[in-house]
Design a protein around this motif. Structure first.
Motif, PDB file in Angstrom:
ATOM      1  N   THR A 110       3.949  20.084  11.707  1.00 34.08           N
ATOM      2  CA  THR A 110       4.012  21.297  11.146  1.00 34.08           C
ATOM      3  C   THR A 110       4.031  21.450   9.607  1.00 34.08           C
ATOM      4  OG1 THR A 110       6.497  20.970  10.853  1.00 34.08           O
ATOM      5  CG2 THR A 110       5.866  21.984  12.944  1.00 34.08           C
ATOM      6  N   GLY A 111       4.435  20.099   8.897  1.00 32.14           N
ATOM      7  CA  GLY A 111       4.384  20.179   7.486  1.00 32.14           C
ATOM      8  C   GLY A 111       5.826  20.598   6.908  1.00 32.14           C
ATOM      9  N   LYS A 112       6.565  21.279   7.889  1.00 25.62           N
ATOM     10  CA  LYS A 112       7.927  21.555   7.485  1.00 25.62           C
ATOM     11  C   LYS A 112       9.100  20.697   7.667  1.00 25.62           C
ATOM     12  CE  LYS A 112       6.724  26.100   9.585  1.00 25.62           C
ATOM     13  NZ  LYS A 112       7.324  26.963  10.784  1.00 25.62           N
ATOM     14  N   GLY A 113      10.192  20.682   6.782  1.00 23.83           N
ATOM     15  CA  GLY A 113      11.503  19.917   6.774  1.00 23.83           C
ATOM     16  C   GLY A 113      11.299  19.261   5.191  1.00 23.83           C
ATOM     17  N   ALA A 114      12.666  18.783   4.884  1.00 25.83           N
ATOM     18  CA  ALA A 114      12.681  18.231   3.782  1.00 25.83           C
ATOM     19  C   ALA A 114      13.402  16.816   3.751  1.00 25.83           C
ATOM     20  CB  ALA A 114      13.687  19.072   2.780  1.00 25.83           C
ATOM     21  N   VAL A 115      13.402  16.399   4.982  1.00 23.17           N
ATOM     22  CA  VAL A 115      13.912  14.880   5.157  1.00 23.17           C
ATOM     23  C   VAL A 115      13.340  13.667   4.442  1.00 23.17           C
ATOM     24  CG1 VAL A 115      14.388  12.950   6.773  1.00 23.17           C
ATOM     25  CG2 VAL A 115      14.555  15.343   7.310  1.00 23.17           C
ATOM     26  N   PHE A 116      11.830  13.846   4.144  1.00 20.81           N
ATOM     27  CA  PHE A 116      11.135  12.675   3.859  1.00 20.81           C
ATOM     28  C   PHE A 116      10.479  13.261   2.350  1.00 20.81           C
ATOM     29  CE2 PHE A 116      10.796  12.521   8.422  1.00 20.81           C
ATOM     30  CZ  PHE A 116      11.082  11.083   8.669  1.00 20.81           C
ATOM     31  N   ALA A 117      10.356  12.026   1.542  1.00 19.35           N
ATOM     32  CA  ALA A 117       9.713  12.002   0.356  1.00 19.35           C
ATOM     33  C   ALA A 117       8.057  12.210   0.324  1.00 19.35           C
ATOM     34  CB  ALA A 117      10.218  11.054  -0.546  1.00 19.35           C
ATOM     35  N   ASP A 118       7.539  12.846  -0.565  1.00 23.02           N
ATOM     36  CA  ASP A 118       6.042  12.930  -0.681  1.00 23.02           C
ATOM     37  C   ASP A 118       5.501  11.560  -0.599  1.00 23.02           C
ATOM     38  OD1 ASP A 118       5.900  15.607  -0.306  1.00 23.02           O
ATOM     39  OD2 ASP A 118       5.684  15.873  -2.360  1.00 23.02           O
ATOM     40  N   GLY A 119       4.545  11.170  -0.078  1.00 23.61           N
ATOM     41  CA  GLY A 119       3.984   9.764  -0.166  1.00 23.61           C
ATOM     42  C   GLY A 119       2.914   9.464   0.765  1.00 23.61           C
ATOM     43  N   GLN A 120       2.267   8.488   0.854  1.00 21.75           N
ATOM     44  CA  GLN A 120       1.157   8.082   1.472  1.00 21.75           C
ATOM     45  C   GLN A 120       1.346   8.308   3.059  1.00 21.75           C
ATOM     46  OE1 GLN A 120      -2.000   6.724   0.203  1.00 21.75           O
ATOM     47  NE2 GLN A 120      -2.585   6.706   2.038  1.00 21.75           N
ATOM     48  N   SER A 121       2.619   8.006   3.456  1.00 27.35           N
ATOM     49  CA  SER A 121       2.599   8.221   4.951  1.00 27.35           C
ATOM     50  C   SER A 121       3.269   9.531   5.418  1.00 27.35           C
ATOM     51  CB  SER A 121       3.750   7.009   5.472  1.00 27.35           C
ATOM     52  OG  SER A 121       3.201   5.979   5.117  1.00 27.35           O
ATOM     53  N   THR A 122       3.308  10.469   4.561  1.00 26.80           N
ATOM     54  CA  THR A 122       4.030  11.807   4.635  1.00 26.80           C
ATOM     55  C   THR A 122       2.908  12.772   4.127  1.00 26.80           C
ATOM     56  OG1 THR A 122       5.101  11.835   2.748  1.00 26.80           O
ATOM     57  CG2 THR A 122       6.369  11.150   4.706  1.00 26.80           C
ATOM     58  N   SER A 123       3.122  13.494   3.077  1.00 25.56           N
ATOM     59  CA  SER A 123       2.160  14.375   2.383  1.00 25.56           C
ATOM     60  C   SER A 123       0.651  14.109   2.410  1.00 25.56           C
ATOM     61  CB  SER A 123       2.745  14.878   1.179  1.00 25.56           C
ATOM     62  OG  SER A 123       2.944  13.767   0.188  1.00 25.56           O
ATOM     63  N   ARG A 124       0.609  13.037   2.023  1.00 32.15           N
ATOM     64  CA  ARG A 124      -0.813  12.431   1.794  1.00 32.15           C
ATOM     65  C   ARG A 124      -1.655  12.194   2.937  1.00 32.15           C
ATOM     66  NH1 ARG A 124       1.126   9.816  -2.992  1.00 32.15           N
ATOM     67  NH2 ARG A 124       0.976   7.720  -2.160  1.00 32.15           N
ATOM     68  N   LEU A 125      -0.820  11.641   4.210  1.00 36.13           N
ATOM     69  CA  LEU A 125      -1.401  11.566   5.430  1.00 36.13           C
ATOM     70  C   LEU A 125      -1.555  13.006   6.037  1.00 36.13           C
ATOM     71  CD1 LEU A 125      -1.745  10.046   7.965  1.00 36.13           C
ATOM     72  CD2 LEU A 125       0.417  10.103   8.746  1.00 36.13           C
ATOM     73  N   ARG A 126      -1.104  14.054   5.672  1.00 42.18           N
ATOM     74  CA  ARG A 126      -1.316  15.405   6.310  1.00 42.18           C
ATOM     75  C   ARG A 126      -2.436  15.746   5.374  1.00 42.18           C
ATOM     76  NH1 ARG A 126       1.250  18.962   9.158  1.00 42.18           N
ATOM     77  NH2 ARG A 126       0.725  20.395   7.406  1.00 42.18           N
ATOM     78  N   ASP A 127      -2.524  15.543   4.270  1.00 43.63           N
ATOM     79  CA  ASP A 127      -3.729  15.914   3.481  1.00 43.63           C
ATOM     80  C   ASP A 127      -4.963  15.219   3.995  1.00 43.63           C
ATOM     81  OD1 ASP A 127      -2.070  17.406   1.899  1.00 43.63           O
ATOM     82  OD2 ASP A 127      -2.162  16.211   0.042  1.00 43.63           O
ATOM     83  N   ALA A 128      -5.057  14.168   4.272  1.00 41.67           N
ATOM     84  CA  ALA A 128      -5.953  13.233   4.791  1.00 41.67           C
ATOM     85  C   ALA A 128      -6.598  13.808   6.048  1.00 41.67           C
ATOM     86  CB  ALA A 128      -5.804  11.840   5.055  1.00 41.67           C
ATOM     87  N   ARG A 129      -5.556  14.340   6.950  1.00 39.35           N
ATOM     88  CA  ARG A 129      -6.074  14.765   8.119  1.00 39.35           C
ATOM     89  C   ARG A 129      -6.717  16.032   8.156  1.00 39.35           C
ATOM     90  NH1 ARG A 129      -0.850  14.156  12.308  1.00 39.35           N
ATOM     91  NH2 ARG A 129      -0.942  11.986  12.866  1.00 39.35           N
ATOM     92  N   LYS A 130      -6.311  17.077   7.212  1.00 39.11           N
ATOM     93  CA  LYS A 130      -7.018  18.213   6.926  1.00 39.11           C
ATOM     94  C   LYS A 130      -8.346  18.228   6.906  1.00 39.11           C
ATOM     95  CE  LYS A 130      -2.801  20.542   4.958  1.00 39.11           C
ATOM     96  NZ  LYS A 130      -2.138  20.955   3.908  1.00 39.11           N
ATOM     97  N   LYS A 131      -8.935  17.176   6.208  1.00 38.91           N
ATOM     98  CA  LYS A 131     -10.465  16.997   5.868  1.00 38.91           C
ATOM     99  C   LYS A 131     -11.161  16.782   7.130  1.00 38.91           C
ATOM    100  CE  LYS A 131      -9.297  14.430   1.507  1.00 38.91           C
ATOM    101  NZ  LYS A 131      -9.662  13.390   0.899  1.00 38.91           N
ATOM    102  N   TYR A 132     -10.387  16.531   8.242  1.00 40.65           N
ATOM    103  CA  TYR A 132     -11.226  16.029   9.550  1.00 40.65           C
ATOM    104  C   TYR A 132     -11.000  17.206  10.707  1.00 40.65           C
ATOM    105  CZ  TYR A 132     -11.903  11.596   7.012  1.00 40.65           C
ATOM    106  OH  TYR A 132     -12.238  10.859   6.142  1.00 40.65           O
ATOM    107  N   LEU A 133     -10.273  18.161  10.226  1.00 38.23           N
ATOM    108  CA  LEU A 133      -9.822  19.014  11.410  1.00 38.23           C
ATOM    109  C   LEU A 133     -11.234  19.783  11.859  1.00 38.23           C
ATOM    110  CD1 LEU A 133      -6.617  20.879  10.032  1.00 38.23           C
ATOM    111  CD2 LEU A 133      -6.774  19.311  11.826  1.00 38.23           C
ATOM    112  N   ARG A 134     -12.157  20.133  10.973  1.00 42.17           N
ATOM    113  CA  ARG A 134     -13.368  20.734  11.290  1.00 42.17           C
ATOM    114  C   ARG A 134     -14.591  20.254  10.549  1.00 42.17           C
ATOM    115  NH1 ARG A 134     -14.801  24.316  15.149  1.00 42.17           N
ATOM    116  NH2 ARG A 134     -12.729  24.601  15.776  1.00 42.17           N
ATOM    117  N   THR A 135     -15.401  19.698  10.960  1.00 40.27           N
ATOM    118  CA  THR A 135     -16.494  18.990  10.105  1.00 40.27           C
ATOM    119  C   THR A 135     -17.940  19.668  10.715  1.00 40.27           C
ATOM    120  OG1 THR A 135     -16.956  16.941  11.241  1.00 40.27           O
ATOM    121  CG2 THR A 135     -15.055  16.979   9.165  1.00 40.27           C
TER     122      THR A 135
END
Length: 301
Positions: free
Chosen positions: A172-197
């Motif tokens: 969901t991208g929701k919640g404030a438990v985890f800090a931004d980083g490679q395994s959180t915000s950047r992982l979600r950003d990386a996934r967005k690139k492959y949602l539709r190509t």
């Protein structure tokens, strides 16, 4: 006098037994990867590490059924053992080691469910020298464990809720438990690139780990927080656009059921080590120290 580990608050493992458990693991692990035999790994591994290694060995064996005689053995040295006092089963301890693979520290979590069962490695986390936390100890030098279930006193997050909170965040991208980083915000950003190509689109489903073999474990740290190890499950389905066909690599094919005509679904298991701050910390967000992920199954459609 008999000491009952299911009732008494005692060290999880004898100080002389812990190095033996590590050596047994290392000897069998190296044999498993030399022979490419998943059944050997299952003798010394469990939980997320066991799931990842079993699939990896199965895939490698499919390509090299005669084993891997050129395998370079893993060597572990300079081990420090963090042994907590615990009541009941399962019990665990952590081995903080150097390896011949890199300049990092390799942390293994060993668990067992009873006095007559062997110690098995359930988690592996690879941390840089400055990421390894200072583990808190009691007056006798034993590590302080984090409760396996329920609220952990004075921690910013419940260890037994981390898997569910993490997978919900990835979905969901929701919640404030985890800090931004490679395994959180950047992982979600990386996934967005492959949602539709132009060639394919991708769906992700993240679910919390279920079952005792995936139970989180943690140790208190000297800053009032904790280092916690937990697992999570991840599905990724890639569906090809018209005119294209999946072309998974050989290791994926070795794990695959069905035929990949238009889509491939990958099942992954992740094992993570995180720093959970104290409840009154200036920044209460959970920080990922390491996340290792492996494909454990594949399905073609």
């Amino acid at each position: 006098m008999t000491v009952h580990g299911e009732r008494e608050n005692i060290p999880s493992v004898d100080k002389a037994e812990a190095p033996k458990a590590l050596k047994r693991f290392l000897d069998t692990y190296n044999e498993a990867y030399r022979e490419l035999d998943p059944s050997l790994a299952s003798q010394v591994e469990t939980g997320p590490l066991g799931a990842i290694s079993t699939a990896d060995l199965k895939a490698q064996h499919a390509g090299s059924p005669g084993g891997n005689p050129r395998y370079s053995p893993l060597k572990l040295s300079d081990a420090t053992f963090h042994i907590p006092k615990q009541v009941g089963w399962p019990k665990f301890f952590v081995a903080d080691t150097d390896s011949n693979r890199d300049d990092n520290r390799w942390l293994f979590v060993f668990t067992r469910d009873g006095a007559d069962e062997p110690w098995k490695a359930a988690y592996l986390s690879i941390l840089s020298q400055d990421e390894v936390p200072d583990v808190a100890t009691d007056e006798d030098g034993w590590a302080k464990p984090v409760p396996a279930a329920g609220p952990a006193p004075k921690l910013a997050a419940r260890p037994d809720k981390l898997s569910a909170e993490y997978t919900d965040y990835l979905m969901t991208g929701k919640g404030a438990v985890f800090a931004d980083g490679q395994s959180t915000s950047r992982l979600r950003d990386a996934r967005k690139k492959y949602l539709r190509t132009p060639k394919f689109w991708t769906e992700y489903i993240d679910t919390p780990a279920q079952g005792d073999q995936y139970a989180p474990v943690g140790l208190r740290t000297s800053d009032g927080g904790a280092i916690v190890f937990f697992a999570s499950h991840h599905l990724q389905k890639q569906t090809m656009a018209k005119g294209y066909r999946p072309n998974p690599d050989p290791q994926i094919k070795a794990l695959m059921t069905g035929e990949a005509k238009k889509a491939v679904t990958l099942t992954r298991v992740a094992e993570s080590a995180v720093r959970v701050p104290a409840k009154d910390a200036a920044d209460p967000q959970v920080v990922f120290l390491n996340r290792l992920e492996g494909v454990t199954a594949a399905k073609g459609e």
